[in-house]
Design a protein around this motif. Sequence first.
Motif, PDB file in Angstrom:
ATOM      1  N   LEU B  31       0.655  -0.931  -0.336  1.00 22.73           N
ATOM      2  CA  LEU B  31      -0.222   0.141  -0.142  1.00 22.73           C
ATOM      3  C   LEU B  31       1.407   1.385   0.511  1.00 22.73           C
ATOM      4  N   ASP B  32      -0.067   2.113  -0.716  1.00 12.99           N
ATOM      5  CA  ASP B  32       1.230   3.948  -0.775  1.00 12.99           C
ATOM      6  C   ASP B  32       0.287   4.121   0.077  1.00 12.99           C
ATOM      7  N   GLU B  33       1.476   5.382   1.122  1.00 13.50           N
ATOM      8  CA  GLU B  33       0.968   6.389   2.134  1.00 13.50           C
ATOM      9  C   GLU B  33      -0.251   6.711   1.510  1.00 13.50           C
ATOM     10  N   GLY B  53       5.853  -0.420   7.700  1.00 19.10           N
ATOM     11  CA  GLY B  53       4.688   0.619   7.738  1.00 19.10           C
ATOM     12  C   GLY B  53       3.656   0.291   9.082  1.00 19.10           C
ATOM     13  N   GLN B  54       2.863   1.172   8.725  1.00 17.30           N
ATOM     14  CA  GLN B  54       2.103   0.795   9.396  1.00 17.30           C
ATOM     15  C   GLN B  54       0.291   1.714   9.193  1.00 17.30           C
ATOM     16  N   ILE B  55      -0.753   0.431   9.597  1.00 17.61           N
ATOM     17  CA  ILE B  55      -1.938   1.394   9.668  1.00 17.61           C
ATOM     18  C   ILE B  55      -2.814   1.673  10.507  1.00 17.61           C
ATOM     19  N   ASN B  93     -12.574   1.416   9.437  1.00 13.16           N
ATOM     20  CA  ASN B  93     -11.882   1.623   7.928  1.00 13.16           C
ATOM     21  C   ASN B  93      -9.701   2.146   8.544  1.00 13.16           C
ATOM     22  N   ALA B  94      -9.214   1.411   7.383  1.00 17.43           N
ATOM     23  CA  ALA B  94      -7.644   1.026   7.173  1.00 17.43           C
ATOM     24  C   ALA B  94      -7.333   1.754   6.094  1.00 17.43           C
ATOM     25  N   THR B  95      -6.023   2.364   6.850  1.00 21.63           N
ATOM     26  CA  THR B  95      -5.719   2.997   5.706  1.00 21.63           C
ATOM     27  C   THR B  95      -3.765   2.868   5.921  1.00 21.63           C
ATOM     28  N   ALA B  96      -3.163   2.815   4.852  1.00 27.41           N
ATOM     29  CA  ALA B  96      -2.029   2.895   5.081  1.00 27.41           C
ATOM     30  C   ALA B  96      -1.034   4.074   5.961  1.00 27.41           C
ATOM     31  N   LEU B  97      -0.390   4.756   6.784  1.00 25.24           N
ATOM     32  CA  LEU B  97       0.386   6.367   6.892  1.00 25.24           C
ATOM     33  C   LEU B  97       1.131   6.095   6.035  1.00 25.24           C
ATOM     34  N   VAL B  98       1.832   4.719   5.907  1.00 26.52           N
ATOM     35  CA  VAL B  98       3.256   5.285   5.399  1.00 26.52           C
ATOM     36  C   VAL B  98       3.466   4.018   3.812  1.00 26.52           C
TER      37      VAL B  98
END
Lengths: 222, 222
Positions: B31-33, B53-55, B93-98
């Motif tokens: 996943l991209d930032e 990374g971090q989610i 919701n889940a989103t890539a922070l980085v």
Amino acid sequence: MKHHLQQHLLFARLTPAQLDRAAQRARLLKLDEGQPLFAQGDPADRFFYVVSGQIKLSRLSPEGNEKVIDIVSAGNTFAEALMFLEGPAYPVNATALVPSELVSIDSRDFAAMLRDSIDTCFLLMGDMSQRLRGLIAEIDNLSLQSGTCRVASYLLKMAPEDEDQFRLDIPKGVMASRLSVKPETFSRILRNLQDSGILSIKGAQVTIHDRDALEDRAEGLT
Amino acid sequence: MKHHLQQHLLFARLTPAQLDRAAQRARLLKLDEGQPLFAQGDPADRFFYVVSGQIKLSRLSPEGNEKVIDIVSAGNTFAEALMFLEGPAYPVNATALVPSELVSIDSRDFAAMLRDSIDTCFLLMGDMSQRLRGLIAEIDNLSLQSGTCRVASYLLKMAPEDEDQFRLDIPKGVMASRLSVKPETFSRILRNLQDSGILSIKGAQVTIHDRDALEDRAEGLT
């Protein structure tokens, strides 16, 4: 007895029939300060829920010194992992640190009951997963809190009494490691302090804008 | 892929055949930032292991504000509790922070595999129990560390520069609560400071014997 047990995640998801069965085989114990509960090497046939008090788990080192492994406080269980992992003997000594009340549960019977009910096991694993995530989040939070306190204390010590600008000629990585703060937590703390307008940093130049607020951070007030 | 999974307690106790089965159905994702992974309400058919990374897990409040529930970092899983608790939809919701790398696992298949093997479930519950206890001990330890820093900072602020004796006319309970330290932790901290010869307390009279050591405590050095 059931009322005590239901507080804990090992019992919270039992069906009423399962909880009755566990409670029937359970015993309430009272220990005086310093009274031993079991010794390292004793057969691990029961596990325990602490209703009140504190239980010290310890081991003797090869040199004969006591090493405290854990202090279990009210609301927690101990020796239950042995039931799942089929540990035959307690690997530690357990002693009441203060007058304590425990519920003692028959491990073999409790394990047999869970083996009969994969549904209960799934609920238990679900609760355990959530609890694990909650604790990990709490640890992150505490690390940030503790790190903020240390960084603020350090900056207050380095800042001259009557001068709000000073140079910090120590690389950030070294400072972080000296204060036992992880580099990413350290960056986050400095960013927080700057975003709150408490200080600003340009290269090695630190300017304190609000010394009272920095003291508050050192005392955990925000 | 297997190498990544085996790091985590959910997979560490699988038999080689079970691990093969889980890995066959798993997918590696990048996943991209800022890239979303799933949205609140989507069917919860997979859970995830963060390789790097971090989610960010977040929810929208009724007012439309984003509330961050958790930030999951490398080495941890998320959404696996839903598999055990049979949650039909993601509650966040889940989103890539980085930029992040994840392994995505088929929840239904993984759950079916565990349902077929109560032995694996028992090993997993044993590991989870031990991990829970370890984290609780870490939290105790961090609370003590963080509390020590705050108490030391407070005492340093209250102590006159050129005077090692001073009166603290604030009841201990009030001081503990002001510094957000639990009363029993607060007593333990004061006892530690006295036992280490850093200060002594008689009633409201505090005498600092070693100001440098007290500063070290405020910076987390011991």
